[in-house]
Write a protein that holds these residues in place. Structure first.
Motif, PDB file in Angstrom:
ATOM      1  N   TRP A  43     -15.599 -11.767  -1.606  1.00 46.18           N
ATOM      2  CA  TRP A  43     -15.106 -11.147  -0.378  1.00 46.18           C
ATOM      3  C   TRP A  43     -13.725 -11.683  -0.002  1.00 46.18           C
ATOM      4  O   TRP A  43     -12.873 -10.926   0.490  1.00 46.18           O
ATOM      5  CB  TRP A  43     -16.104 -11.395   0.755  1.00 46.18           C
ATOM      6  N   LEU A  44     -13.494 -12.977  -0.233  1.00 44.42           N
ATOM      7  CA  LEU A  44     -12.160 -13.532   0.037  1.00 44.42           C
ATOM      8  C   LEU A  44     -11.111 -12.889  -0.860  1.00 44.42           C
ATOM      9  O   LEU A  44     -10.010 -12.540  -0.408  1.00 44.42           O
ATOM     10  CB  LEU A  44     -12.185 -15.051  -0.172  1.00 44.42           C
ATOM     11  N   GLN A  45     -11.431 -12.727  -2.141  1.00 39.63           N
ATOM     12  CA  GLN A  45     -10.470 -12.126  -3.073  1.00 39.63           C
ATOM     13  C   GLN A  45     -10.269 -10.651  -2.785  1.00 39.63           C
ATOM     14  O   GLN A  45      -9.151 -10.126  -2.934  1.00 39.63           O
ATOM     15  CB  GLN A  45     -10.950 -12.342  -4.506  1.00 39.63           C
ATOM     16  N   LEU A  46     -11.321  -9.978  -2.362  1.00 43.11           N
ATOM     17  CA  LEU A  46     -11.173  -8.568  -2.003  1.00 43.11           C
ATOM     18  C   LEU A  46     -10.282  -8.407  -0.780  1.00 43.11           C
ATOM     19  O   LEU A  46      -9.415  -7.511  -0.729  1.00 43.11           O
ATOM     20  CB  LEU A  46     -12.556  -7.965  -1.735  1.00 43.11           C
ATOM     21  N   THR A  47     -10.442  -9.287   0.201  1.00 42.88           N
ATOM     22  CA  THR A  47      -9.576  -9.260   1.383  1.00 42.88           C
ATOM     23  C   THR A  47      -8.137  -9.589   1.018  1.00 42.88           C
ATOM     24  O   THR A  47      -7.192  -8.979   1.535  1.00 42.88           O
ATOM     25  CB  THR A  47     -10.094 -10.252   2.435  1.00 42.88           C
ATOM     26  N   ALA A  48      -7.972 -10.563   0.114  1.00 45.92           N
ATOM     27  CA  ALA A  48      -6.621 -10.924  -0.337  1.00 45.92           C
ATOM     28  C   ALA A  48      -5.946  -9.748  -1.030  1.00 45.92           C
ATOM     29  O   ALA A  48      -4.754  -9.474  -0.809  1.00 45.92           O
ATOM     30  CB  ALA A  48      -6.685 -12.129  -1.267  1.00 45.92           C
ATOM     31  N   GLY A  49      -6.677  -9.042  -1.870  1.00 43.89           N
ATOM     32  CA  GLY A  49      -6.108  -7.876  -2.539  1.00 43.89           C
ATOM     33  C   GLY A  49      -5.741  -6.771  -1.571  1.00 43.89           C
ATOM     34  O   GLY A  49      -4.712  -6.101  -1.733  1.00 43.89           O
ATOM     35  N   PHE A  50      -6.567  -6.569  -0.542  1.00 38.89           N
ATOM     36  CA  PHE A  50      -6.252  -5.542   0.459  1.00 38.89           C
ATOM     37  C   PHE A  50      -4.980  -5.899   1.231  1.00 38.89           C
ATOM     38  O   PHE A  50      -4.119  -5.029   1.448  1.00 38.89           O
ATOM     39  CB  PHE A  50      -7.434  -5.390   1.416  1.00 38.89           C
ATOM     40  N   CYS A  51      -4.853  -7.166   1.634  1.00 42.85           N
ATOM     41  CA  CYS A  51      -3.644  -7.587   2.363  1.00 42.85           C
ATOM     42  C   CYS A  51      -2.406  -7.450   1.487  1.00 42.85           C
ATOM     43  O   CYS A  51      -1.341  -7.008   1.949  1.00 42.85           O
ATOM     44  CB  CYS A  51      -3.793  -9.035   2.833  1.00 42.85           C
ATOM     45  N   LEU A  52      -2.529  -7.817   0.207  1.00 40.77           N
ATOM     46  CA  LEU A  52      -1.390  -7.712  -0.694  1.00 40.77           C
ATOM     47  C   LEU A  52      -1.020  -6.261  -0.950  1.00 40.77           C
ATOM     48  O   LEU A  52       0.168  -5.910  -1.024  1.00 40.77           O
ATOM     49  CB  LEU A  52      -1.714  -8.432  -2.005  1.00 40.77           C
ATOM     50  N   ALA A  53      -2.013  -5.400  -1.074  1.00 39.17           N
ATOM     51  CA  ALA A  53      -1.729  -3.970  -1.265  1.00 39.17           C
ATOM     52  C   ALA A  53      -1.034  -3.379  -0.042  1.00 39.17           C
ATOM     53  O   ALA A  53      -0.093  -2.579  -0.168  1.00 39.17           O
ATOM     54  CB  ALA A  53      -3.033  -3.228  -1.555  1.00 39.17           C
ATOM     55  N   LEU A  54      -1.481  -3.781   1.144  1.00 37.09           N
ATOM     56  CA  LEU A  54      -0.834  -3.288   2.366  1.00 37.09           C
ATOM     57  C   LEU A  54       0.600  -3.790   2.466  1.00 37.09           C
ATOM     58  O   LEU A  54       1.497  -3.054   2.915  1.00 37.09           O
ATOM     59  CB  LEU A  54      -1.648  -3.733   3.575  1.00 37.09           C
ATOM     60  N   ALA A  55       0.845  -5.033   2.029  1.00 37.30           N
ATOM     61  CA  ALA A  55       2.216  -5.556   2.022  1.00 37.30           C
ATOM     62  C   ALA A  55       3.100  -4.778   1.055  1.00 37.30           C
ATOM     63  O   ALA A  55       4.277  -4.513   1.352  1.00 37.30           O
ATOM     64  CB  ALA A  55       2.194  -7.040   1.650  1.00 37.30           C
ATOM     65  N   CYS A  56       2.553  -4.394  -0.083  1.00 41.01           N
ATOM     66  CA  CYS A  56       3.327  -3.616  -1.056  1.00 41.01           C
ATOM     67  C   CYS A  56       3.670  -2.223  -0.539  1.00 41.01           C
ATOM     68  O   CYS A  56       4.654  -1.618  -0.974  1.00 41.01           O
ATOM     69  CB  CYS A  56       2.547  -3.505  -2.368  1.00 41.01           C
ATOM     70  N   VAL A  57       2.873  -1.699   0.376  1.00 43.59           N
ATOM     71  CA  VAL A  57       3.174  -0.392   0.979  1.00 43.59           C
ATOM     72  C   VAL A  57       4.194  -0.537   2.103  1.00 43.59           C
ATOM     73  O   VAL A  57       5.116   0.285   2.236  1.00 43.59           O
ATOM     74  CB  VAL A  57       1.872   0.256   1.496  1.00 43.59           C
ATOM     75  N   LEU A  58       4.053  -1.576   2.916  1.00 41.95           N
ATOM     76  CA  LEU A  58       4.963  -1.758   4.050  1.00 41.95           C
ATOM     77  C   LEU A  58       6.340  -2.235   3.621  1.00 41.95           C
ATOM     78  O   LEU A  58       7.324  -1.981   4.336  1.00 41.95           O
ATOM     79  CB  LEU A  58       4.359  -2.767   5.042  1.00 41.95           C
ATOM     80  N   PHE A  59       6.434  -2.920   2.491  1.00 42.20           N
ATOM     81  CA  PHE A  59       7.741  -3.433   2.065  1.00 42.20           C
ATOM     82  C   PHE A  59       8.755  -2.317   1.821  1.00 42.20           C
ATOM     83  O   PHE A  59       9.860  -2.350   2.400  1.00 42.20           O
ATOM     84  CB  PHE A  59       7.574  -4.302   0.822  1.00 42.20           C
ATOM     85  N   PRO A  60       8.487  -1.309   0.994  1.00 40.57           N
ATOM     86  CA  PRO A  60       9.491  -0.231   0.847  1.00 40.57           C
ATOM     87  C   PRO A  60       9.685   0.592   2.113  1.00 40.57           C
ATOM     88  O   PRO A  60      10.745   1.207   2.292  1.00 40.57           O
ATOM     89  CB  PRO A  60       8.930   0.620  -0.297  1.00 40.57           C
ATOM     90  N   ASP A  61       8.684   0.618   2.986  1.00 41.19           N
ATOM     91  CA  ASP A  61       8.847   1.343   4.248  1.00 41.19           C
ATOM     92  C   ASP A  61       9.854   0.651   5.164  1.00 41.19           C
ATOM     93  O   ASP A  61      10.393   1.285   6.081  1.00 41.19           O
ATOM     94  CB  ASP A  61       7.490   1.462   4.939  1.00 41.19           C
ATOM     95  N   SER A  62      10.124  -0.645   4.897  1.00 37.77           N
ATOM     96  CA  SER A  62      11.050  -1.421   5.741  1.00 37.77           C
ATOM     97  C   SER A  62      12.441  -1.546   5.143  1.00 37.77           C
ATOM     98  O   SER A  62      13.247  -2.360   5.616  1.00 37.77           O
ATOM     99  CB  SER A  62      10.469  -2.827   5.962  1.00 37.77           C
ATOM    100  N   TRP A  63      12.743  -0.757   4.131  1.00 41.11           N
ATOM    101  CA  TRP A  63      14.042  -0.881   3.472  1.00 41.11           C
ATOM    102  C   TRP A  63      15.210  -0.413   4.347  1.00 41.11           C
ATOM    103  O   TRP A  63      16.352  -0.819   4.107  1.00 41.11           O
ATOM    104  CB  TRP A  63      14.034  -0.081   2.168  1.00 41.11           C
ATOM    105  N   ASP A  64      14.965   0.444   5.286  1.00 43.74           N
ATOM    106  CA  ASP A  64      16.045   0.970   6.123  1.00 43.74           C
ATOM    107  C   ASP A  64      16.436  -0.091   7.162  1.00 43.74           C
ATOM    108  O   ASP A  64      16.102   0.002   8.350  1.00 43.74           O
ATOM    109  CB  ASP A  64      15.599   2.261   6.811  1.00 43.74           C
ATOM    110  N   CYS A  65      17.177  -1.101   6.692  1.00 41.73           N
ATOM    111  CA  CYS A  65      17.573  -2.214   7.562  1.00 41.73           C
ATOM    112  C   CYS A  65      18.964  -2.695   7.146  1.00 41.73           C
ATOM    113  O   CYS A  65      19.499  -2.301   6.106  1.00 41.73           O
ATOM    114  CB  CYS A  65      16.561  -3.365   7.482  1.00 41.73           C
ATOM    115  N   ALA A  66      19.539  -3.555   7.958  1.00 43.06           N
ATOM    116  CA  ALA A  66      20.908  -4.021   7.718  1.00 43.06           C
ATOM    117  C   ALA A  66      21.011  -4.859   6.446  1.00 43.06           C
ATOM    118  O   ALA A  66      22.000  -4.752   5.700  1.00 43.06           O
ATOM    119  CB  ALA A  66      21.396  -4.834   8.927  1.00 43.06           C
TER     120      ALA A  66
END
Length: 272
Positions: free
Chosen positions: A136-159
């Protein structure tokens, strides 16, 4: 149909062989969990999530910048051998636009290292319970990492991104840049976490069935003769009849081995 004494003895020998194989897979899972935790640290601290493409300068304008960008630092190539990095990695202060991905990666890192710490519980707790907690810890870790990989390109529009990659940067469009090995390693970490969690669930669910209690004299044996498939009682592969998930284990083991080889050897050839 109960086993004859001879068949029961043969089945116990096959069961012992399966127990040894399960323990070997468990050791491999623990080693891969530790490797995954180290990979998570690399993913977090390396400023190589995005990097500039190779641009042939033809004159007539300012020289385009070359460098890389991560969650905490922006590194630009200079005349010095060491690039100039701007950020606060020492204080773990992420770049303003990438605070959400950085927090998610930190949460994933915490979960993975917590699963590494839970390995010490094998000496004190039931093995099946420890496997399931780690899963369960590893599954949660994978979910958080997957969400970070989605939010990272969404935040590219920055200075910071526009300064490094040009004015053509928008969300999910990196302009003159491209994703680098740290971002690819993060995507690989998501797959790695899913494989490790699946294997931990399999090991945990089958751990209680590995060592059935010996029956008392006069009682029926808990192991039964397989009348539907006699080959399961006389062949070396009887362990696969005893544990249906065992056919899945070699495939998972191979995927773990290939993913960690890729993770450790591929980034070194592309890191600038």
């Amino acid at each position: 149909m109960a086993m004859t004494p001879h068949t029961a003895e043969v089945a116990r020998l096959y069961q012992t062989e399966f127990i040894r194989s399960a323990r070997a897979v468990g050791v491999l899972w623990a080693v891969c969990t530790l490797c995954f935790a180290i990979i998570e640290v690399v993913i977090l601290i390396q400023p190589s999530w995005v990097g500039t493409r190779e641009v042939h300068y033809q004159g007539g304008g300012p020289v385009p910048k070359t460098g890389t960008l991560g969650l905490f630092e922006v590194c630009v190539e200079s005349d010095w051998p060491v690039p100039e990095c701007r950020g606060s990695l020492s204080t773990l202060t992420p770049l303003p636009a990438f605070q959400s991905p950085a927090v998610l990666v930190c949460m994933s890192l915490t979960m993975v290292w917590s699963s590494v710490g839970c390995l010490s519980l094998f000496r004190f707790c039931n093995a099946a319970t420890v496997y399931k907690i780690c899963a369960w810890l590893q599954l949660t870790a994978g979910f958080c990492l997957a969400l970070a990989c989605v939010l990272f390109p969404d935040s590219w529009d920055c200075a910071d991104m526009r300064d490094l990659c040009g004015d053509g940067v928008t969300s999910f469009s990196s302009g003159n840049c491209s994703v680098h090995w740290a971002f690819v390693l993060a995507l690989l970490g998501v797959l790695d976490a899913a494989i490790l969690a699946t294997l931990a669930f399999v090991l945990g669910n089958r751990q209680d069935a590995l060592l059935p209690e010996d029956p008392k004299d006069g009682e029926n044996s808990p192991i039964y003769y397989n009348i539907h498939n006699p080959l399961c009682n006389i062949s070396f592969y009887s362990c696969y009849c005893y544990c249906p998930y065992a056919c899945f284990t070699p495939c998972v083991t191979l995927l773990l081995f290939l993913s960690h080889c890729f993770a450790f050897f591929w980034p070194g050839r592309n890191c600038k």
